[in-house]
Design a protein around this motif. Sequence first.
Motif, mmCIF file in Angstrom:
data_model
loop_
_atom_site.group_PDB
_atom_site.id
_atom_site.type_symbol
_atom_site.label_atom_id
_atom_site.label_comp_id
_atom_site.label_asym_id
_atom_site.label_seq_id
_atom_site.Cartn_x
_atom_site.Cartn_y
_atom_site.Cartn_z
ATOM 1 N N THR A 89 -16.946 -14.414 -2.607
ATOM 2 C CA THR A 89 -15.728 -13.604 -2.717
ATOM 3 C C THR A 89 -14.503 -14.491 -2.848
ATOM 4 O O THR A 89 -13.591 -14.207 -3.646
ATOM 5 N N LEU A 90 -14.485 -15.597 -2.098
ATOM 6 C CA LEU A 90 -13.383 -16.554 -2.199
ATOM 7 C C LEU A 90 -13.306 -17.136 -3.604
ATOM 8 O O LEU A 90 -12.224 -17.221 -4.205
ATOM 9 N N VAL A 91 -14.451 -17.512 -4.155
ATOM 10 C CA VAL A 91 -14.487 -18.082 -5.509
ATOM 11 C C VAL A 91 -14.057 -17.032 -6.540
ATOM 12 O O VAL A 91 -13.362 -17.344 -7.514
ATOM 13 N N ILE A 92 -14.470 -15.782 -6.337
ATOM 14 C CA ILE A 92 -14.101 -14.705 -7.265
ATOM 15 C C ILE A 92 -12.588 -14.495 -7.273
ATOM 16 O O ILE A 92 -11.984 -14.295 -8.338
ATOM 17 N N ILE A 93 -11.952 -14.554 -6.099
ATOM 18 C CA ILE A 93 -10.482 -14.415 -6.026
ATOM 19 C C ILE A 93 -9.811 -15.545 -6.796
ATOM 20 O O ILE A 93 -8.867 -15.324 -7.569
ATOM 21 N N ILE A 94 -10.315 -16.762 -6.610
ATOM 22 C CA ILE A 94 -9.784 -17.913 -7.357
ATOM 23 C C ILE A 94 -10.037 -17.705 -8.855
ATOM 24 O O ILE A 94 -9.179 -17.996 -9.695
ATOM 25 N N GLY A 95 -11.227 -17.177 -9.180
ATOM 26 C CA GLY A 95 -11.579 -16.930 -10.573
ATOM 27 C C GLY A 95 -10.684 -15.898 -11.238
ATOM 28 O O GLY A 95 -10.370 -16.015 -12.430
ATOM 29 N N CYS A 96 -10.258 -14.875 -10.476
ATOM 30 C CA CYS A 96 -9.330 -13.864 -11.024
ATOM 31 C C CYS A 96 -8.012 -14.526 -11.416
ATOM 32 O O CYS A 96 -7.461 -14.261 -12.501
ATOM 33 N N TYR A 97 -7.517 -15.393 -10.529
ATOM 34 C CA TYR A 97 -6.276 -16.116 -10.838
ATOM 35 C C TYR A 97 -6.470 -17.023 -12.055
ATOM 36 O O TYR A 97 -5.647 -17.029 -12.975
#
Length: 512
Positions: free
Chosen positions: A306-314
């Motif tokens: 989930t942390l990586v996905i948030i970074i990926g959205c940015y």
Amino acid sequence: MIKSLDIKSGLFLLTGYFYFYKLMKWPNKLNAKRILFYSIIVFILVHIIYINLPPCSIHVWRQCNTLAVAQNFYEEDLNILEPRVDRRFESDGITGTAFPIYEWLLAIIYKITGVHYWSHRLFSLIITITATVFAFLFLKSITSNTIAASITSSLLLWSPEFFYHSINAIPDILALCTGFISLYYYSKRDRNKFSIVLSLVFLTLSGLIKMQYLMIGVFHLVEFIKSKFENRKLVKEDLLIISAGFFCLAVVYSWYNYSLHLIEQSNLRDFGIEIRSASNLQAAFATLRKNLISDFPELVFGFANTLVIIIGCYASFSKKSNTYLIHFSALLFIYCVYHFLELRQMDVHHYYMMPIYFVVIALLYNGVEFLFKKGRYAIILVLLIAQPILACIRIIPARWAKSDLGISQSFSDKSKLEKLKSFIPVDAKIVAGPDESGCIYLYFLHKKGFGYERANQLSEIKEGKILLESYISRGATYLVTTNASDVTNDSLTQYFEKAIQFNEFYIIQLKK
């Protein structure tokens, strides 16, 4: 004598040490293939410990129904067009399902290995590993950072819901696998007519196994439309794609139309082929809130992912050029439409959310690539170690390593199960319950016949007859129940010939 728990703990420690030791050599001495290879090896070692477990825990009913269909293919008829269930009443059990290719292939495996729990779990594990490899190959085809693609696939492998179902008998993992294979062949840099045909064959298979997986065709469609903006002329390859796409839709539609016909013909409704929306707005908002706050971060993705996905959205929206942004945005839109339409299923059936992995893999990649470009190797290393640990902590104690596996103790103990089955004649048609699923008791007892869902249901009047009397007139010869009140119910005991108790079960021979 060494306890089995100590052996498992030792295997976990050795596995963890191996994984940690190999990752410590990264990023200087590990290439992309090795990162994925070591992740898969550790994944296999963890799952091998539980390879002999019976179907159990969350969604055990779905596992039992899948295994029952496979076992009936194996024992009765390998005709893939005629899947059969155990709760068949006085019929032959043929009913409509999603295309039963998983069950049919498992029946073929049973012809070689015999019927064992490890057979279906190993089969599912191989499918899961294949899906992960093709997810990596797909990312490798559409991106430039092979190591980031490998890390992304490794992280996806340890998503808790995927981790759990990777050794379960559910067709969804095969639909996910064929979906990634389809995406890989369609996105190949050296794509030709053969790879196009292969891609659309696997897309068709994915949609047949579970209709919702047809959504990945949106990726193909966007890529096709994009190519037409660049070259407005239709060529032979375009005609092949168009005709194959229509063929795919026609085949999937035909199968599900045929399945609905089988269901109506047999009135056996173990498999629901329908849209199950939320009953009202309040229920819809409650489910969506639960999905967003709990289900997605904790189960479907995992906290590290989930942390990586948030970074990926940015990272996705900060890139100067993002070739596949429209493709994955379209996929996300279609997934959201599907999610809203199936909200009643999304409340507890988390494996229905697995098609989102086709979208998430892009966000995971962008997140990993962002960290990679920023030189945040330590963060990536922590994520690669944390995601497997978190997946194991979330799934293993709650679903595999506890004494209560979510099934009867007489089912979870093989010797007790064989003893229980010995009290019932091999060819007996039985009434089994109370079993809300209608399939768990019948599958474990390896019997066909009738089911009932709740206590005291057998004494209810239906069409002028007590339900148990109706079942007897339709061929039932034994009642197997865990409900003591059914055994002492005066309206039922008049139909009893003799009774035996074994653990929590009552095995009652019925009067003819």
